[in-house]
Write a protein that holds these residues in place. Structure first.
Motif, PDB file in Angstrom:
ATOM      1  N   TYR A  19       0.976  -1.136   0.168  1.00 39.98           N
ATOM      2  CA  TYR A  19      -0.056   0.525   0.242  1.00 39.98           C
ATOM      3  C   TYR A  19       0.786   1.080  -0.245  1.00 39.98           C
ATOM      4  O   TYR A  19       0.572   2.587  -0.803  1.00 39.98           O
ATOM      5  CB  TYR A  19      -0.824  -0.502   1.479  1.00 39.98           C
ATOM      6  CG  TYR A  19      -1.809   1.337   1.556  1.00 39.98           C
ATOM      7  CD1 TYR A  19      -2.564   1.096   0.357  1.00 39.98           C
ATOM      8  CD2 TYR A  19      -1.710   2.206   2.296  1.00 39.98           C
ATOM      9  CE1 TYR A  19      -3.339   2.575   0.363  1.00 39.98           C
ATOM     10  CE2 TYR A  19      -2.273   3.248   2.361  1.00 39.98           C
ATOM     11  CZ  TYR A  19      -3.088   3.455   1.295  1.00 39.98           C
ATOM     12  OH  TYR A  19      -3.887   4.647   2.056  1.00 39.98           O
ATOM     13  N   ARG A  20       1.656   1.216   0.591  1.00 38.79           N
ATOM     14  CA  ARG A  20       3.317   1.920   0.858  1.00 38.79           C
ATOM     15  C   ARG A  20       4.050   1.966   1.391  1.00 38.79           C
ATOM     16  O   ARG A  20       4.384   0.553   1.205  1.00 38.79           O
ATOM     17  CB  ARG A  20       2.302   3.004   1.843  1.00 38.79           C
ATOM     18  CG  ARG A  20       0.881   3.725   1.691  1.00 38.79           C
ATOM     19  CD  ARG A  20       0.757   4.778   3.694  1.00 38.79           C
ATOM     20  NE  ARG A  20       2.242   6.128   3.328  1.00 38.79           N
ATOM     21  CZ  ARG A  20       2.440   7.016   2.346  1.00 38.79           C
ATOM     22  NH1 ARG A  20       0.999   7.299   2.305  1.00 38.79           N
ATOM     23  NH2 ARG A  20       3.229   7.836   3.383  1.00 38.79           N
ATOM     24  N   LEU A  21       5.493   2.913   0.293  1.00 35.03           N
ATOM     25  CA  LEU A  21       6.481   2.666   1.115  1.00 35.03           C
ATOM     26  C   LEU A  21       7.057   3.097   1.302  1.00 35.03           C
ATOM     27  O   LEU A  21       6.719   4.436   1.802  1.00 35.03           O
ATOM     28  CB  LEU A  21       7.546   2.918  -0.965  1.00 35.03           C
ATOM     29  CG  LEU A  21       6.670   1.840  -1.798  1.00 35.03           C
ATOM     30  CD1 LEU A  21       7.687   2.205  -2.779  1.00 35.03           C
ATOM     31  CD2 LEU A  21       7.405   0.592  -1.813  1.00 35.03           C
ATOM     32  N   ASP A  22       8.194   2.761   3.125  1.00 34.93           N
ATOM     33  CA  ASP A  22       9.090   3.348   3.645  1.00 34.93           C
ATOM     34  C   ASP A  22       9.857   4.325   2.672  1.00 34.93           C
ATOM     35  O   ASP A  22      11.011   4.029   3.162  1.00 34.93           O
ATOM     36  CB  ASP A  22       8.902   2.434   5.085  1.00 34.93           C
ATOM     37  CG  ASP A  22       9.498   3.322   6.179  1.00 34.93           C
ATOM     38  OD1 ASP A  22       9.924   5.032   5.897  1.00 34.93           O
ATOM     39  OD2 ASP A  22       9.458   2.785   6.729  1.00 34.93           O
ATOM     40  N   ALA A  23      10.126   5.656   2.883  1.00 36.10           N
ATOM     41  CA  ALA A  23      11.249   6.837   2.837  1.00 36.10           C
ATOM     42  C   ALA A  23      12.111   6.062   3.722  1.00 36.10           C
ATOM     43  O   ALA A  23      13.500   6.128   3.063  1.00 36.10           O
ATOM     44  CB  ALA A  23      11.265   8.248   2.368  1.00 36.10           C
ATOM     45  N   THR A  24      11.954   6.450   5.091  1.00 37.37           N
ATOM     46  CA  THR A  24      12.941   5.441   5.790  1.00 37.37           C
ATOM     47  C   THR A  24      13.588   4.201   6.147  1.00 37.37           C
ATOM     48  O   THR A  24      15.247   4.669   6.543  1.00 37.37           O
ATOM     49  CB  THR A  24      13.300   5.739   6.864  1.00 37.37           C
ATOM     50  OG1 THR A  24      11.747   4.931   7.903  1.00 37.37           O
ATOM     51  CG2 THR A  24      12.118   8.064   6.914  1.00 37.37           C
ATOM     52  N   ALA A  25      13.453   3.678   5.435  1.00 45.60           N
ATOM     53  CA  ALA A  25      13.961   2.408   4.802  1.00 45.60           C
ATOM     54  C   ALA A  25      15.037   2.029   4.217  1.00 45.60           C
ATOM     55  O   ALA A  25      14.837   2.807   3.174  1.00 45.60           O
ATOM     56  CB  ALA A  25      12.554   0.974   4.788  1.00 45.60           C
ATOM     57  N   GLU A  26      16.376   0.514   4.463  1.00 49.29           N
ATOM     58  CA  GLU A  26      16.771   0.728   3.909  1.00 49.29           C
ATOM     59  C   GLU A  26      16.651   0.002   2.603  1.00 49.29           C
ATOM     60  O   GLU A  26      17.253  -0.335   1.458  1.00 49.29           O
ATOM     61  CB  GLU A  26      18.337   0.089   4.800  1.00 49.29           C
ATOM     62  CG  GLU A  26      18.951   1.008   5.970  1.00 49.29           C
ATOM     63  CD  GLU A  26      19.965   0.108   6.815  1.00 49.29           C
ATOM     64  OE1 GLU A  26      20.883  -0.408   5.580  1.00 49.29           O
ATOM     65  OE2 GLU A  26      20.108   0.397   7.686  1.00 49.29           O
TER      66      GLU A  26
END
Length: 148
Positions: A135-142
């Motif tokens: 649903y969403r992507l995490d911009a802070t994830a590696e």
């Protein structure tokens, strides 16, 4: 006597002219589509425009667009990792170049993630929230995971 007979005859022409204009008006309304409200209950809707949000082509292209944005984020991550490996053995000049490239790639990744999340929040794209893509992507994830 001629004047007496002229009155009823002119009234007949006047009534006939009014009826003729009324008939002409009704024919004009139907001819130019002004009576759509009248015939709408009897119309089966065959010539209504196609709903593009529900079309197969829209589904396919929207899914591919989400997949491409997710893949762009993953590609940037892979390139960042490769540059970080190269930086370990790089000269000072090359290390500076690598640092600049990594900064640019991080910005590109964030742009891809933000575009993905923005499009995922749009109501007409809701059918793609529960597909194989997140649903969403995490911009802070590696690392970005594109498939569930």
């Amino acid at each position: 006597m001629g004047l007496v007979r002229l009155g009823p005859r002119s009234k007949g022409w006047a009534v006939g002219g009014i009826l003729g204009l009324a008939v002409l008006y009704v024919v004009g309304v139907f001819a130019f589509g002004g009576a759509g409200w009248f015939i709408a209950p009897f119309h089966d809707g065959e010539d209504e425009p196609e709903d593009t949000v529900e079309s197969v082509e829209f589904h396919r292209t929207t899914y591919e667009e989400f997949a491409d944005l997710c893949e762009a984020a993953q590609n940037a991550e892979g390139t960042i990792e490769a540059l970080q490996e190269e930086r370990k053995a790089a000269t000072a000049v090359r290390a500076t170049q690598i640092d600049q490239s990594i900064t640019a790639l991080k910005a590109t990744r964030i742009e891809s993630v933000n575009a993905y999340n923005s499009k995922a929040a749009q109501e007409h794209r809701a059918p793609f929230r529960d597909k194989n893509l997140p649903y969403r992507l995490d911009a802070t994830a590696e690392h970005t995971t594109c498939a569930h």
